[in-house]
Design an enzyme around this catalytic site. Sequence first.
Site, PDB file in Angstrom:
ATOM      1  N   HIS A  45      -2.619  -0.193  -6.437  1.00  0.00           N
ATOM      2  CA  HIS A  45      -2.497   1.211  -6.051  1.00  0.00           C
ATOM      3  C   HIS A  45      -2.188   2.065  -7.274  1.00  0.00           C
ATOM      4  O   HIS A  45      -1.673   1.571  -8.290  1.00  0.00           O
ATOM      5  CB  HIS A  45      -1.380   1.372  -5.020  1.00  0.00           C
ATOM      6  CG  HIS A  45      -1.785   0.942  -3.641  1.00  0.00           C
ATOM      7  ND1 HIS A  45      -1.034   1.213  -2.526  1.00  0.00           N
ATOM      8  CD2 HIS A  45      -2.895   0.280  -3.210  1.00  0.00           C
ATOM      9  CE1 HIS A  45      -1.644   0.739  -1.448  1.00  0.00           C
ATOM     10  NE2 HIS A  45      -2.766   0.159  -1.839  1.00  0.00           N
ATOM     11  N   GLU A  47       0.077   4.405  -7.871  1.00  0.00           N
ATOM     12  CA  GLU A  47       1.483   4.504  -8.279  1.00  0.00           C
ATOM     13  C   GLU A  47       1.918   3.199  -8.951  1.00  0.00           C
ATOM     14  O   GLU A  47       2.663   3.202  -9.938  1.00  0.00           O
ATOM     15  CB  GLU A  47       2.372   4.768  -7.048  1.00  0.00           C
ATOM     16  CG  GLU A  47       2.013   6.030  -6.272  1.00  0.00           C
ATOM     17  CD  GLU A  47       1.027   5.789  -5.137  1.00  0.00           C
ATOM     18  OE1 GLU A  47       0.097   4.963  -5.292  1.00  0.00           O
ATOM     19  OE2 GLU A  47       1.175   6.452  -4.099  1.00  0.00           O
ATOM     20  N   CYS A  75       2.591   4.612  -0.425  1.00  0.00           N
ATOM     21  CA  CYS A  75       2.469   3.826   0.803  1.00  0.00           C
ATOM     22  C   CYS A  75       3.792   3.155   1.150  1.00  0.00           C
ATOM     23  O   CYS A  75       4.570   2.789   0.263  1.00  0.00           O
ATOM     24  CB  CYS A  75       1.356   2.783   0.653  1.00  0.00           C
ATOM     25  SG  CYS A  75       1.718   1.502  -0.538  1.00  0.00           S
ATOM     26  N   CYS A  85       4.254   0.826  -2.492  1.00  0.00           N
ATOM     27  CA  CYS A  85       4.586   1.710  -3.616  1.00  0.00           C
ATOM     28  C   CYS A  85       5.956   2.358  -3.419  1.00  0.00           C
ATOM     29  O   CYS A  85       6.677   2.617  -4.379  1.00  0.00           O
ATOM     30  CB  CYS A  85       3.500   2.772  -3.796  1.00  0.00           C
ATOM     31  SG  CYS A  85       1.939   2.030  -4.296  1.00  0.00           S
TER      32      CYS A  85
END
Length: 142
Positions: A45, A47, A75, A85
């Site tokens: 992801h 982040e 998330c 995240c």
Amino acid sequence: MRKAIECGMKCTSVESAYNVGAVIADKSGNIISTGYSRQYPGNTHAEQCALMSSKESPNKTLLSEASMYTTMEPCSKRLSGNVPCLTRVLESGIKKVYFGVKEPPNFVNCSGIEQLVKHGVQAVHIKELENECRQLNKHLSV
Ligand SMILES: Nc1nc(O)c(N)c(N[C@@H]2O[C@H](COP(=O)(O)O)[C@@H](O)[C@H]2O)n1
């Protein structure tokens, strides 16, 4: 946030996940690191990638003094079973998260922002760039 949007534009689009861009910046606005969805192998992801890259950054600002800019809220639940995240942000010590759009309920019901706030992280919705952030996922009609 404009830099995070630029990062999000680097994503390779897939049907099963969002395109997201993220930037970590120090309190003067200097960039520590950037990331985008699937930048690194393993369904990563945005982040997560920005946090990974921050470890290699020449800007050694403590993350507790840094802010994250992310085009979509971090998330709170990974379908893959990976660490969300939200957890990574909390563990990093980052105290302020700017986000462009709340996650739509297409894949999971996300409570990333709610939980960040519960844990004392300041969350700021940059509403004026919401549409631009949303555009990153126009292939998913969100
Ligand atoms: N905030 C955020 N950043 C990204 O880079 C993302 N790809 C997503 N997607 C969200 O993550 C969850 C799915 O988890 P897996 O990638 O399948 O493990 C789900 O909430 C997606 O919408 N979010």
